[in-house]
Design a protein around this motif. Structure first.
Motif, PDB file in Angstrom:
ATOM      1  N   GLU A  71      22.703  44.536  -0.578  1.00  0.00           N
ATOM      2  CA  GLU A  71      23.580  43.301  -0.988  1.00  0.00           C
ATOM      3  C   GLU A  71      22.620  42.072  -0.426  1.00  0.00           C
ATOM      4  OE1 GLU A  71      27.727  41.575   0.796  1.00  0.00           O
ATOM      5  OE2 GLU A  71      27.123  43.605   1.622  1.00  0.00           O
ATOM      6  N   VAL A  72      21.783  42.211   0.284  1.00  0.00           N
ATOM      7  CA  VAL A  72      20.943  40.807   0.372  1.00  0.00           C
ATOM      8  C   VAL A  72      20.120  40.735  -1.208  1.00  0.00           C
ATOM      9  CG1 VAL A  72      18.786  39.856   1.455  1.00  0.00           C
ATOM     10  CG2 VAL A  72      20.831  40.830   2.868  1.00  0.00           C
ATOM     11  N   ARG A  73      19.438  41.892  -1.430  1.00  0.00           N
ATOM     12  CA  ARG A  73      18.651  41.884  -2.751  1.00  0.00           C
ATOM     13  C   ARG A  73      19.470  41.535  -3.964  1.00  0.00           C
ATOM     14  NH1 ARG A  73      14.246  46.787  -2.934  1.00  0.00           N
ATOM     15  NH2 ARG A  73      13.315  45.126  -4.181  1.00  0.00           N
ATOM     16  N   GLY A  74      20.756  41.838  -3.771  1.00  0.00           N
ATOM     17  CA  GLY A  74      21.503  41.404  -4.798  1.00  0.00           C
ATOM     18  C   GLY A  74      21.998  39.835  -4.868  1.00  0.00           C
ATOM     19  N   GLY A  75      21.761  39.256  -3.693  1.00  0.00           N
ATOM     20  CA  GLY A  75      22.136  38.007  -3.420  1.00  0.00           C
ATOM     21  C   GLY A  75      20.831  37.204  -4.191  1.00  0.00           C
ATOM     22  N   ARG A  76      19.674  37.578  -4.037  1.00  0.00           N
ATOM     23  CA  ARG A  76      18.557  37.127  -4.592  1.00  0.00           C
ATOM     24  C   ARG A  76      18.639  37.182  -6.243  1.00  0.00           C
ATOM     25  NH1 ARG A  76      14.449  40.637  -0.938  1.00  0.00           N
ATOM     26  NH2 ARG A  76      15.062  39.779   1.152  1.00  0.00           N
ATOM     27  N   ILE A  77      19.304  38.176  -6.629  1.00  0.00           N
ATOM     28  CA  ILE A  77      19.318  38.218  -8.018  1.00  0.00           C
ATOM     29  C   ILE A  77      20.621  37.145  -8.612  1.00  0.00           C
ATOM     30  CG2 ILE A  77      19.885  39.675 -10.018  1.00  0.00           C
ATOM     31  CD1 ILE A  77      19.088  42.022  -8.429  1.00  0.00           C
ATOM     32  N   ALA A  78      21.533  36.901  -7.809  1.00  0.00           N
ATOM     33  CA  ALA A  78      22.646  36.295  -8.073  1.00  0.00           C
ATOM     34  C   ALA A  78      22.177  34.746  -8.223  1.00  0.00           C
ATOM     35  CB  ALA A  78      23.942  36.385  -7.021  1.00  0.00           C
ATOM     36  N   ALA A  79      21.293  34.511  -7.230  1.00  0.00           N
ATOM     37  CA  ALA A  79      20.619  32.961  -7.205  1.00  0.00           C
ATOM     38  C   ALA A  79      19.980  32.789  -8.200  1.00  0.00           C
ATOM     39  CB  ALA A  79      19.911  32.920  -5.930  1.00  0.00           C
ATOM     40  N   LEU A  80      18.923  33.788  -8.690  1.00  0.00           N
ATOM     41  CA  LEU A  80      17.933  33.797  -9.745  1.00  0.00           C
ATOM     42  C   LEU A  80      19.120  33.374 -11.020  1.00  0.00           C
ATOM     43  CD1 LEU A  80      15.534  36.387  -9.509  1.00  0.00           C
ATOM     44  CD2 LEU A  80      15.008  33.962  -9.104  1.00  0.00           C
ATOM     45  N   LEU A  81      20.013  33.998 -11.224  1.00  0.00           N
ATOM     46  CA  LEU A  81      21.083  33.893 -12.532  1.00  0.00           C
ATOM     47  C   LEU A  81      21.712  32.454 -12.389  1.00  0.00           C
ATOM     48  CD1 LEU A  81      22.415  37.548 -12.723  1.00  0.00           C
ATOM     49  CD2 LEU A  81      20.771  36.351 -14.267  1.00  0.00           C
ATOM     50  N   ALA A  82      22.238  32.197 -11.215  1.00  0.00           N
ATOM     51  CA  ALA A  82      22.876  30.986 -11.048  1.00  0.00           C
ATOM     52  C   ALA A  82      21.962  29.683 -11.392  1.00  0.00           C
ATOM     53  CB  ALA A  82      23.360  30.854  -9.504  1.00  0.00           C
ATOM     54  N   ALA A  83      20.860  29.766 -11.050  1.00  0.00           N
ATOM     55  CA  ALA A  83      19.932  29.073 -11.636  1.00  0.00           C
ATOM     56  C   ALA A  83      19.717  28.528 -13.246  1.00  0.00           C
ATOM     57  CB  ALA A  83      18.471  29.155 -11.075  1.00  0.00           C
ATOM     58  N   ASP A  84      20.351  29.732 -13.891  1.00  0.00           N
ATOM     59  CA  ASP A  84      20.406  29.490 -15.193  1.00  0.00           C
ATOM     60  C   ASP A  84      21.696  29.355 -15.681  1.00  0.00           C
ATOM     61  OD1 ASP A  84      17.532  30.076 -15.768  1.00  0.00           O
ATOM     62  OD2 ASP A  84      17.639  32.219 -15.420  1.00  0.00           O
ATOM     63  N   GLY A  85      22.601  29.005 -14.687  1.00  0.00           N
ATOM     64  CA  GLY A  85      23.874  28.904 -15.243  1.00  0.00           C
ATOM     65  C   GLY A  85      24.828  29.935 -15.678  1.00  0.00           C
ATOM     66  N   ILE A  86      24.239  31.169 -14.757  1.00  0.00           N
ATOM     67  CA  ILE A  86      25.152  32.450 -15.183  1.00  0.00           C
ATOM     68  C   ILE A  86      25.743  32.837 -13.836  1.00  0.00           C
ATOM     69  CG2 ILE A  86      24.906  34.942 -15.725  1.00  0.00           C
ATOM     70  CD1 ILE A  86      22.382  34.205 -17.170  1.00  0.00           C
ATOM     71  N   PRO A  87      27.113  32.758 -13.804  1.00  0.00           N
ATOM     72  CA  PRO A  87      27.712  33.395 -12.685  1.00  0.00           C
ATOM     73  C   PRO A  87      27.611  34.839 -12.385  1.00  0.00           C
ATOM     74  CG  PRO A  87      29.416  32.941 -14.468  1.00  0.00           C
ATOM     75  CD  PRO A  87      27.956  32.451 -14.992  1.00  0.00           C
ATOM     76  N   ALA A  88      27.093  35.264 -11.082  1.00  0.00           N
ATOM     77  CA  ALA A  88      27.158  36.600 -10.597  1.00  0.00           C
ATOM     78  C   ALA A  88      27.897  36.755  -9.296  1.00  0.00           C
ATOM     79  CB  ALA A  88      25.516  36.694 -10.551  1.00  0.00           C
TER      80      ALA A  88
END
Length: 237
Positions: free
Chosen positions: A200-217
């Motif tokens: 779950e923590v590692r998924g949060g890191r991916i979500a943050a990377l995607l959010a920086a590109d404007g992709i909701p995750a």
């Protein structure tokens, strides 16, 4: 807590990627039917297994036969037996007319050979033009494992067979797939299989990377915690 999307669903939703597409298809279908909607489920590729309880199955001989069974509070998987025990979907030519009959149309528009990640060739995925929301899944079970074991079409990708999958890799695959489709409508990334606190923590890191590109995750564990849409107009992660 069961997972819920961060916004209300439009009428036509296509699902791509790997790591839980069919699970999401059936969970969404059942949840929407339980809320009183008429729901059509189908695929533009192949489904690997039959529907669970709460989802009816039909191999319609015509569009009229399909429209005749549309019913509030009912989810229908419309498909036909195919080679290898799989199911293939209805003609995509029927989809425009289906929007006038069903409240929701949910489409599995990709195949990944049951692997958690996907690299798309030129003809993939097969997203119908009626799609209003494109959902891309990635399975967090891929983290730390060799690309050859978890990435469908790995030999065509930028990742070596022995490369161990990182958070950055999954974010890059998600970005690449969304760009590859050319889809201009609403899109969301679902990072599934967050079955442990660590993933779950590692998924949060991916979500943050995607959010920086404007992709909701959003992070989810569909098999473990399920999905809850009943009675919700605006959903929250």
């Amino acid at each position: 807590m069961p997972f819920a999307l961060p916004f209300s669903l439009p009428q036509v939703v296509s699902i791509i990627g790997g790591g839980g597409k069919t699970t999401l298809l059936f969970l969404l279908g059942r949840s929407l039917a339980e809320s009183g909607a008429s729901v059509l489920l189908t695929t533009t590729t192949h489904l690997g297994f039959p529907p669970p309880d709460g989802v009816s199955f039909l191999s319609p001989v015509s569009f009229d036969a399909l429209s005749a069974v549309a019913q509030k509070g009912k989810a229908i998987l419309a498909a036909y037996p195919a080679e290898g025990g799989k199911l293939q979907g209805i003609s995509t030519a029927w989809l425009p007319a289906c929007t006038g009959v069903f409240d929701y149309i949910l489409i599995e528009a990709d195949g990944s050979r049951n692997l958690p990640l996907k690299w798309h060739h030129g003809h993939e995925p097969c997203v119908p033009p009626e799609t209003e929301l494109l959902v891309q899944l990635s399975g967090l079970s891929a983290l730390g494992r060799p690309a050859s074991e978890v990435l469908h079409r790995q030999t065509s990708s930028f990742l070596a067979a022995e490369h161990l999958i990182t958070e950055e890799d999954i974010a890059a695959l998600q970005r690449r797939a969304f760009a590859h489709t050319g889809f201009a409508g609403r899109k969301i990334s679902l990072l599934n299989q967050a079955d442990t606190p660590e993933t779950e923590v590692r998924g949060g890191r991916i979500a943050a990377l995607l959010a920086a590109d404007g992709i909701p995750a959003c992070i989810c564990a569909l098999q473990k915690r399920g999905l809850d849409l009943t009675g919700k107009d605006v959903f929250s992660c």
